[in-house]
Design a protein around this motif. Structure first.
Motif, mmCIF file in Angstrom:
data_model
loop_
_atom_site.group_PDB
_atom_site.id
_atom_site.type_symbol
_atom_site.label_atom_id
_atom_site.label_comp_id
_atom_site.label_asym_id
_atom_site.label_seq_id
_atom_site.Cartn_x
_atom_site.Cartn_y
_atom_site.Cartn_z
ATOM 1 N N LEU A 33 -10.610 15.599 -16.789
ATOM 2 C CA LEU A 33 -10.380 14.105 -16.996
ATOM 3 C C LEU A 33 -11.197 14.033 -18.047
ATOM 4 N N LYS A 34 -10.191 15.005 -19.396
ATOM 5 C CA LYS A 34 -10.153 14.930 -20.404
ATOM 6 C C LYS A 34 -8.437 13.894 -20.845
ATOM 7 N N ALA A 35 -7.463 14.551 -19.109
ATOM 8 C CA ALA A 35 -6.162 13.691 -19.802
ATOM 9 C C ALA A 35 -6.230 11.932 -19.503
ATOM 10 N N ALA A 36 -7.089 11.931 -18.833
ATOM 11 C CA ALA A 36 -7.456 10.527 -19.099
ATOM 12 C C ALA A 36 -8.233 9.759 -19.621
ATOM 13 N N MET A 37 -9.799 10.167 -19.475
ATOM 14 C CA MET A 37 -10.934 9.718 -20.601
ATOM 15 C C MET A 37 -10.679 10.013 -21.455
ATOM 16 N N PRO A 38 -11.803 9.296 -22.841
ATOM 17 C CA PRO A 38 -11.696 10.158 -23.606
ATOM 18 C C PRO A 38 -13.690 11.039 -23.774
ATOM 19 N N MET A 39 -13.489 12.046 -24.519
ATOM 20 C CA MET A 39 -15.027 13.117 -24.051
ATOM 21 C C MET A 39 -16.503 12.344 -24.187
ATOM 22 N N GLU A 40 -16.538 11.150 -24.951
ATOM 23 C CA GLU A 40 -17.848 10.127 -24.894
ATOM 24 C C GLU A 40 -17.590 9.430 -23.431
ATOM 25 N N SER A 41 -16.347 9.468 -23.130
ATOM 26 C CA SER A 41 -16.993 8.940 -21.295
ATOM 27 C C SER A 41 -17.205 9.728 -20.153
ATOM 28 N N ILE A 42 -16.710 10.701 -20.340
ATOM 29 C CA ILE A 42 -16.831 11.910 -19.756
ATOM 30 C C ILE A 42 -18.367 12.875 -19.649
ATOM 31 N N ILE A 84 -14.981 7.768 -9.789
ATOM 32 C CA ILE A 84 -14.731 7.563 -11.379
ATOM 33 C C ILE A 84 -13.244 8.815 -11.471
ATOM 34 N N MET A 85 -14.325 10.130 -11.395
ATOM 35 C CA MET A 85 -13.583 11.052 -11.210
ATOM 36 C C MET A 85 -12.474 11.694 -11.004
ATOM 37 N N SER A 118 -4.852 8.652 -12.030
ATOM 38 C CA SER A 118 -4.328 8.123 -13.055
ATOM 39 C C SER A 118 -4.386 9.122 -13.624
ATOM 40 N N SER A 119 -4.161 10.492 -14.152
ATOM 41 C CA SER A 119 -3.728 11.727 -15.008
ATOM 42 C C SER A 119 -2.419 12.350 -13.788
ATOM 43 N N LEU A 124 -0.354 10.123 -11.842
ATOM 44 C CA LEU A 124 0.521 8.751 -12.233
ATOM 45 C C LEU A 124 0.425 9.047 -13.625
ATOM 46 N N GLN A 125 0.223 8.970 -14.905
ATOM 47 C CA GLN A 125 1.186 9.822 -16.006
ATOM 48 C C GLN A 125 1.462 10.504 -15.459
ATOM 49 N N LYS A 126 1.354 11.819 -15.159
ATOM 50 C CA LYS A 126 2.660 13.276 -15.470
ATOM 51 C C LYS A 126 3.909 12.367 -15.001
ATOM 52 N N GLN A 127 4.041 12.200 -13.383
ATOM 53 C CA GLN A 127 4.841 11.375 -12.828
ATOM 54 C C GLN A 127 5.401 10.852 -13.979
ATOM 55 N N ALA A 128 5.130 9.635 -14.395
ATOM 56 C CA ALA A 128 5.845 8.632 -15.678
ATOM 57 C C ALA A 128 6.802 9.297 -16.111
ATOM 58 N N LEU A 129 5.655 10.223 -16.713
ATOM 59 C CA LEU A 129 6.274 10.746 -17.726
ATOM 60 C C LEU A 129 7.608 12.148 -17.260
ATOM 61 N N GLY A 130 7.501 12.062 -16.039
ATOM 62 C CA GLY A 130 8.528 12.714 -15.919
ATOM 63 C C GLY A 130 9.868 12.390 -15.347
ATOM 64 N N ARG A 131 9.731 11.395 -14.678
ATOM 65 C CA ARG A 131 10.964 9.710 -14.546
ATOM 66 C C ARG A 131 11.592 9.650 -15.653
ATOM 67 N N MET A 132 10.851 9.320 -16.858
ATOM 68 C CA MET A 132 11.396 9.060 -18.340
ATOM 69 C C MET A 132 12.473 10.621 -18.913
ATOM 70 N N GLN A 133 11.857 11.317 -18.095
ATOM 71 C CA GLN A 133 12.952 12.207 -18.547
ATOM 72 C C GLN A 133 13.678 12.411 -18.156
ATOM 73 N N GLU A 134 14.216 12.703 -16.204
ATOM 74 C CA GLU A 134 15.098 12.301 -15.625
ATOM 75 C C GLU A 134 16.541 11.763 -16.469
ATOM 76 N N LEU A 135 15.426 10.421 -16.815
ATOM 77 C CA LEU A 135 16.446 9.565 -17.282
ATOM 78 C C LEU A 135 16.979 9.601 -18.728
#
Length: 184
Positions: A80-89, A161-162, A168-169, A171-182
């Motif tokens: 969960l820490k990739a998508a949520m702050p520790m306090e929320s977890i 929520i989990m 969400s995390s 999708l974020q990894k996918q987006a970053l991977g696509r950015m690297q491809e560009l």
């Protein structure tokens, strides 16, 4: 097809939902795990796990050994820490299991919750928003016995929520991977 279990570096057969449970059972055949084993499974540094224990996010290990329940809590926090702050977890886990450093007030064992989450995530890992989430939640919580009325609804809300945070995390990894491809 293989799948890396969320919050770990462990790979299992994605077409066998029971594979994660079998893997966890085999890890604890000889009892608990030492910190180095927990770190190998999660990819975390030892100081992170020790810090979480010190901050009361989970009960301390007994005789330097972590139980399946403690490992599952560590894995869920890691996931969960990739998508949520520790306090929320912590608030989310407390919503389900009260004081995080006291297992006696838990309404669901963390190892059971993580395995239920894996069934839910496995059924929805390739689509967002998940189709029939309510139906899938009912199915994965079918064997859950409420310690008091309303506990099942709390567990279901936490699992939703989990799943959202985990997806969400991803999708974020996918987006970053696509950015690297560009290459930009």
């Amino acid at each position: 097809m293989n799948w890396i279990l969320p919050g770990t570096v462990l790979e299992v057969d994605a077409d066998r939902p029971e594979a994660a449970g079998e893997l966890f059972a085999s890890l604890f055949v000889t009892g608990g795990l030492v910190l180095s084993q927990v770190c190998q499974i999660t990819g975390l540094e030892p100081y992170a796990v020790q810090n979480w224990v010190k901050r009361g996010f989970l009960t301390p290990p007994e005789k330097k050994k972590y139980s399946c329940r403690q490992l599952s809590r560590i894995i869920m926090i890691n996931m969960l820490k990739a998508a949520m702050p520790m306090e929320s977890i912590c608030r989310l886990l407390s919503y389900v299991n009260g004081h995080l450093d006291d297992e006696s007030d838990d309404i669901i064992d963390d190892s059971v919750m993580y395995l239920i989450f894996l069934r839910l995530a496995g059924a929805n890992r390739d689509m967002w928003p998940p189709r029939s989430l309510e139906q899938t939640l009912d199915q994965v919580l079918q064997e859950y016995k409420e310690p008091y009325p309303g506990a099942r609804a709390r567990v279901a809300a936490a699992l939703e929520i989990m799943l959202t945070a985990w997806f969400s995390s991803q999708l974020q990894k996918q987006a970053l991977g696509r950015m690297q491809e560009l290459d930009i």
